[in-house]
Design an enzyme around this catalytic site. Structure first.
Site, mmCIF file in Angstrom:
data_model
loop_
_atom_site.group_PDB
_atom_site.id
_atom_site.type_symbol
_atom_site.label_atom_id
_atom_site.label_comp_id
_atom_site.label_asym_id
_atom_site.label_seq_id
_atom_site.Cartn_x
_atom_site.Cartn_y
_atom_site.Cartn_z
ATOM 1 N N LEU A 89 47.718 28.951 40.362
ATOM 2 C CA LEU A 89 46.629 28.803 39.407
ATOM 3 C C LEU A 89 45.294 28.523 40.074
ATOM 4 C CD1 LEU A 89 48.452 26.672 36.693
ATOM 5 C CD2 LEU A 89 48.309 29.167 36.894
ATOM 6 N N HIS A 93 42.431 30.527 35.396
ATOM 7 C CA HIS A 93 43.554 30.150 34.533
ATOM 8 C C HIS A 93 43.241 28.866 33.755
ATOM 9 C CE1 HIS A 93 45.809 32.301 37.884
ATOM 10 N NE2 HIS A 93 46.173 32.991 36.825
ATOM 11 N N GLN A 117 56.301 44.435 37.188
ATOM 12 C CA GLN A 117 54.964 44.993 37.369
ATOM 13 C C GLN A 117 54.593 45.185 38.840
ATOM 14 O OE1 GLN A 117 53.189 41.521 35.269
ATOM 15 N NE2 GLN A 117 51.596 41.585 36.851
ATOM 16 N N LYS A 205 38.692 39.638 33.212
ATOM 17 C CA LYS A 205 38.751 40.265 34.541
ATOM 18 C C LYS A 205 39.705 41.454 34.537
ATOM 19 C CE LYS A 205 41.311 38.306 37.737
ATOM 20 N NZ LYS A 205 42.291 39.322 38.171
ATOM 21 N N VAL A 232 35.873 34.223 35.227
ATOM 22 C CA VAL A 232 35.374 33.104 36.039
ATOM 23 C C VAL A 232 35.261 33.594 37.472
ATOM 24 C CG1 VAL A 232 35.837 30.762 36.853
ATOM 25 C CG2 VAL A 232 36.423 31.409 34.501
ATOM 26 N N MET A 240 37.613 35.336 40.328
ATOM 27 C CA MET A 240 38.720 34.517 40.811
ATOM 28 C C MET A 240 40.050 35.222 40.586
ATOM 29 S SD MET A 240 37.850 30.552 39.973
ATOM 30 C CE MET A 240 36.545 29.728 40.876
ATOM 31 N N ARG A 243 45.296 36.292 44.258
ATOM 32 C CA ARG A 243 45.401 37.056 45.500
ATOM 33 C C ARG A 243 44.203 36.867 46.424
ATOM 34 N NH1 ARG A 243 48.161 40.933 41.931
ATOM 35 N NH2 ARG A 243 50.219 41.407 42.793
#
Length: 248
Positions: A89, A93, A117, A205, A232, A240, A243
Site C-alpha cells: 500500500l 490506496h 491478471q 490512475k 495521487v 503513485m 511497482r
C-alpha cells in the site's frame, strides 16, 4: 472508448449519498484535509475527532466463509465501503480508504495479488507482499475488516469460469498484456460477489480499469456504486504505484 461499445463518460468522482448511523462499531478516523465536516455523514464527522492511537486492529479474514459470515451480520441500512487492493500500500490506496471511511458505516479492504491478471514473464512472483505492514497502515486510516484470501481459495483446482470483457483486449494495454482485463474483470466480479459493498473505491490512475469496472457493474446488474477518486502523485509528479519500488 467508443470502440469498447460503451457510453463515453469521464472517470470522475461522484457525490456520495447519506449513510446510516446504525450498525458499525465506533472507530477512529483519519480524514483528509479536503473533506469538510459539512460534507461528511454525521457519523463520519463524529469519528473524525477520535484519537487515532485508540484504533483497534482490523479483523483479518483469510477465507470466504469468514468474510461472508461477518457480512451477514450487517443490515441493509448500514453502508459498506470497499477498497480492493493487491497490497504494497501507498498513499494512493490510503486516500481511497479515507474517502470510504468518511462516507460509510463499515469499511472493508481486500489484499489479494490476483494471478489471473498476470501474464507470462510478468512480476507475479516478485510483486511485493507485506500483509503485516499493510494491516498496520489500514488500521491507521480506520479500516474495520481486511479480506486477504489465498490464490488457491479464489481460484480452486476446478475453477473454469472467467469474465471476458469484449473489446478491452484491443486497447494498447490489452494488446501488450493479453488476458489482463479478463483477470481484472474476473477478480472484481468475485470480490463484489463476496463482499457485497455499497460503495467501491478505485483510483483514476488506472483509467481503462475504471471504465471496465463500471461496465461490469452495469452489464451484470450489480448493486454497487463505483466511486473513482483522483490520482495521487509523488512529489515529482509520477503517479503513485506499488511497482514504483522497482525504480529504486
Amino acid at each position: 472508448v467508443a470502440s469498447l461499445g460503451i457510453r463515453s463518460s469521464p472517470c470522475y468522482p461522484q457525490n456520495n449519498s447519506p449513510t446510516s448511523l446504525l450498525g458499525r462499531r465506533q472507530h477512529p478516523l483519519v480524514v483528509p484535509s479536503s473533506l469538510s465536516p459539512f460534507s461528511m455523514t454525521p457519523l463520519a464527522a463524529f469519528m473524525s475527532s477520535a484519537i487515532a492511537d485508540g484504533a483497534s486492529k482490523p479483523m483479518i479474514h483469510s477465507t470466504i466463509d469468514s468474510i461472508r459470515t461477518f457480512r451477514k451480520t450487517i443490515d441493509n441500512s448500514t453502508s459498506v465501503g470497499f477498497v480492493p487492493t493487491m497490497g504494497a500500500l501507498h498513499e494512493g490506496h490510503l486516500s481511497l480508504v479515507r474517502e470510504a471511511r468518511a462516507n460509510n458505516d463499515v469499511v472493508i479492504a481486500s489484499i489479494f495479488v490476483n494471478p489471473a491478471q498476470f501474464g507470462k514473464g510478468e512480476d507475479m512472483d516478485r510483486y511485493p507482499r507485506q500483509l503485516e505492514k499493510d494491516s498496520e497502515l489500514l488500521k491507521e486510516v480506520g479500516v474495520d475488516h481486511i479480506f486477504a484470501p489465498s490464490s488457491d481459495l479464489m481460484y480452486g483446482k476446478n475453477h473454469v469460469t472467467y469474465v471476458e470483457p469484449m473489446g478491452f483486449g484491443e486497447t494498447n494495454e490489452g494488446k501488450s498484456r493479453p488476458g489482463f482485463f479478463r483477470g481484472v474483470a474476473t477478480v472484481v466480479t468475485k470480490l463484489f460477489n463476496i463482499v457485497q459493498p455499497t460503495n467501491a473505491y478505485f483510483g483514476q490512475k488506472d483509467a481503462v480499469q475504471c471504465v471496465l469496472i463500471r461496465r461490469i457493474v452495469e452489464d451484470l446488474d450489480m448493486d454497487v456504486n463505483v466511486k473513482i477518486m483522483d490520482t495521487v502523485r509523488e512529489s515529482d509528479g509520477l503517479a503513485m504505484s506499488s511497482r514504483n519500488a522497482y525504480l529504486t
